[in-house]
Design a protein around this motif. Sequence first.
Motif, PDB file in Angstrom:
ATOM      1  N   ARG A 272      -5.448  -7.010   1.865  1.00 54.06           N
ATOM      2  CA  ARG A 272      -4.801  -6.505   3.078  1.00 54.06           C
ATOM      3  C   ARG A 272      -3.303  -6.349   2.812  1.00 54.06           C
ATOM      4  N   PRO A 273      -2.746  -5.162   2.996  1.00 52.47           N
ATOM      5  CA  PRO A 273      -1.330  -4.969   2.664  1.00 52.47           C
ATOM      6  C   PRO A 273      -0.399  -5.677   3.646  1.00 52.47           C
ATOM      7  N   GLU A 274       0.697  -6.176   3.108  1.00 47.89           N
ATOM      8  CA  GLU A 274       1.781  -6.693   3.941  1.00 47.89           C
ATOM      9  C   GLU A 274       2.807  -5.600   4.236  1.00 47.89           C
ATOM     10  N   ILE A 275       2.930  -4.655   3.282  1.00 50.44           N
ATOM     11  CA  ILE A 275       3.850  -3.526   3.402  1.00 50.44           C
ATOM     12  C   ILE A 275       3.057  -2.238   3.211  1.00 50.44           C
ATOM     13  N   VAL A 276       3.257  -1.284   4.082  1.00 48.97           N
ATOM     14  CA  VAL A 276       2.715   0.064   3.888  1.00 48.97           C
ATOM     15  C   VAL A 276       3.898   0.993   3.635  1.00 48.97           C
ATOM     16  N   HIS A 277       3.900   1.606   2.460  1.00 51.24           N
ATOM     17  CA  HIS A 277       5.006   2.464   2.024  1.00 51.24           C
ATOM     18  C   HIS A 277       4.522   3.913   2.056  1.00 51.24           C
ATOM     19  N   ALA A 278       4.986   4.669   3.053  1.00 50.94           N
ATOM     20  CA  ALA A 278       4.534   6.037   3.292  1.00 50.94           C
ATOM     21  C   ALA A 278       5.539   7.035   2.732  1.00 50.94           C
ATOM     22  N   HIS A 279       5.012   8.081   2.092  1.00 50.69           N
ATOM     23  CA  HIS A 279       5.866   9.075   1.426  1.00 50.69           C
ATOM     24  C   HIS A 279       5.796  10.426   2.121  1.00 50.69           C
TER      25      HIS A 279
ATOM     26  N   ALA B 249      -3.451   2.564   8.625  1.00 53.21           N
ATOM     27  CA  ALA B 249      -3.415   1.530   9.659  1.00 53.21           C
ATOM     28  C   ALA B 249      -4.673   0.668   9.619  1.00 53.21           C
ATOM     29  N   ARG B 250      -5.819   1.272   9.358  1.00 49.61           N
ATOM     30  CA  ARG B 250      -7.052   0.489   9.277  1.00 49.61           C
ATOM     31  C   ARG B 250      -7.000  -0.505   8.118  1.00 49.61           C
ATOM     32  N   LEU B 251      -6.441  -0.089   6.995  1.00 52.79           N
ATOM     33  CA  LEU B 251      -6.281  -1.024   5.874  1.00 52.79           C
ATOM     34  C   LEU B 251      -5.305  -2.140   6.246  1.00 52.79           C
ATOM     35  N   ALA B 252      -4.248  -1.790   6.986  1.00 52.79           N
ATOM     36  CA  ALA B 252      -3.299  -2.819   7.428  1.00 52.79           C
ATOM     37  C   ALA B 252      -3.942  -3.789   8.410  1.00 52.79           C
TER      38      ALA B 252
ATOM     39  N   ARG C 151      -3.027  -6.253  16.099  1.00 55.48           N
ATOM     40  CA  ARG C 151      -4.097  -6.116  15.115  1.00 55.48           C
ATOM     41  C   ARG C 151      -3.581  -6.241  13.682  1.00 55.48           C
ATOM     42  N   THR C 152      -2.267  -6.210  13.494  1.00 51.29           N
ATOM     43  CA  THR C 152      -1.685  -6.330  12.159  1.00 51.29           C
ATOM     44  C   THR C 152      -0.260  -6.840  12.275  1.00 51.29           C
ATOM     45  N   ASP C 153       0.209  -7.455  11.185  1.00 49.72           N
ATOM     46  CA  ASP C 153       1.609  -7.845  11.062  1.00 49.72           C
ATOM     47  C   ASP C 153       2.315  -7.027   9.981  1.00 49.72           C
TER      48      ASP C 153
ATOM     49  N   LEU D  43       0.855  -1.184   0.000  1.00 43.99           N
ATOM     50  CA  LEU D  43       0.000   0.000   0.000  1.00 43.99           C
ATOM     51  C   LEU D  43       0.891   1.233   0.000  1.00 43.99           C
ATOM     52  N   GLN D  44       0.796   2.015  -1.068  1.00 45.33           N
ATOM     53  CA  GLN D  44       1.567   3.257  -1.165  1.00 45.33           C
ATOM     54  C   GLN D  44       0.688   4.408  -0.689  1.00 45.33           C
ATOM     55  N   VAL D  45       1.188   5.202   0.260  1.00 51.27           N
ATOM     56  CA  VAL D  45       0.429   6.305   0.863  1.00 51.27           C
ATOM     57  C   VAL D  45       1.105   7.614   0.501  1.00 51.27           C
ATOM     58  N   SER D  46       0.350   8.497  -0.149  1.00 49.88           N
ATOM     59  CA  SER D  46       0.924   9.767  -0.602  1.00 49.88           C
ATOM     60  C   SER D  46      -0.147  10.843  -0.622  1.00 49.88           C
ATOM     61  N   ALA D  47       0.257  12.087  -0.405  1.00 54.97           N
ATOM     62  CA  ALA D  47      -0.681  13.215  -0.434  1.00 54.97           C
ATOM     63  C   ALA D  47      -0.901  13.749  -1.840  1.00 54.97           C
ATOM     64  N   GLU D  48      -0.021  13.393  -2.787  1.00 55.50           N
ATOM     65  CA  GLU D  48      -0.129  13.899  -4.159  1.00 55.50           C
ATOM     66  C   GLU D  48      -0.027  12.738  -5.132  1.00 55.50           C
TER      67      GLU D  48
END
Length: 486
Positions: A134-141, A123-126, A160-162, A5-10
């Motif tokens: 369900r993501p195994e990796i959350v990649h935040a930018h 975090a809720r998606l994780a 609640r998550t791994d 899951l890639q998390v970005s504001a733009e």
Amino acid sequence: MSRVLQVSAELFPLLKTGGLADVAGALPAALAAAGAEPRLLVPGFPAICDALTQECAVAPVALPWSEGRAALLRGRLPGFDVPVYVLDAPGLFDRPGNPYADEAGVAYADNHRRFALLGLAAARLAEGVDPSWRPEIVHAHDWHAGLACAHIAASRSRRRTDARTVFTVHNLAYQGLFPADKFNELGLPPTHYAVDGLEFYGQVSFMKAGLYFADAITTVSPSYAREIQTPEQGCGLDGLLRHRAGVLHGILNGVDYDVWSPVADAAIAATYSADDATGKVACKAELQRECGLAVKADAPLFGIVSRLTEQKGLPLVLEALNDLLDAGGQLVILGSGDARLDAAFGDAAARHPSQIARRTGMDEGLAHRIYAGSDVVLVPSRFEPCGLTQLYGLSYGALPLVHRVGGLGDTVVDTTLEDLAAGTATGFVFNAFTADAYRRALRRAFALWSRQEYWARVRRSAQQRRFDWHVAACQYLYIYDGLLVR
């Protein structure tokens, strides 16, 4: 196959204020091609919501404060082959201006809430609120997504998550700092406000949240990964970064050559390639006409596509502006930012209308035409995590003139005699951040311009350089896989 899951504001092309959007827009496809299973999480800004199709509700997101509502939607966005999650919270995101500030450029007072909620949604998606994925990796930018790492660390402590987290620093200077009394609105455990956590000299730092809680940290060039561990460029976080050096990686950004290539660019006057640069002559003449400059093929045209900030080294350009003009050069500037720099370039353009053109704001089409029409692109930044401007310049044969720092030093080869002889030179590089060093690089550019046979060779070498996203995607996959094995 890693679920990421890639998390970005733009997200380019829908919402862009700088290079972060280009990275967020290009990386998912590269990750998918390299074997990952990526999805995106973005805030529900108007440009995003207006473009969303096939949308369905996933789950509500409980707010850490009393008023308002928020929900996760899943759908599709044009140009993306992967599903996208949108954090739908109209009270927070349905506003004019850019993602961070109003139309007057004033930062929104509740930015801490807006981007804390983005991290909470990750975090809720994780935790699995979408039963289908369900993501195994959350990649935040960058700092806007930094709290995703903190929220997921809290979720892991509650079992609640791994999921594991990766945090990418695009620019350490922008840290997302807020007063300490805002911490209670972030939805985090009280223990997270500590030196070993979000506390940063009596404030809350979203950037520090990412750096402290992420399982792996990346920056956007190898040199920048080293530089931010020093007091000079660590922005007060160098001690933490040195402490976490074992999980800190420098991965150079790539270029989306489907967007940034003169071979098939609909925004420019004529297409061209490294082997046949005929069309670049037409692009230069058309840019000169469009910007009101004298149409002179023999005048070297320098381009700037940039936020107008001191960080970008633009005071050096102003200090040596007469050197450029007296040698017969021309300059076109696209960008906005610092009022003093804006006024100084505007005044120079008014005094030299046949040699200097000034354009404000973000104009994607004009940016393409500046790269295509310019002979040199100026990127004399004081510091530069990666820089995409010089990479676009290389692709279009606009030779970059850069300060040897961060990604600029990693990607541009100076026109020394040995590199000219070896055929590896691609631009002009100066070492010390001084007006004299910049002037010497400027003189080297004019000296090479006077020898057009050599100029053509360097231009061809520049255009042949490739910075493909596939290379970066494979490096990210290596980090993801290492975290999952651990």
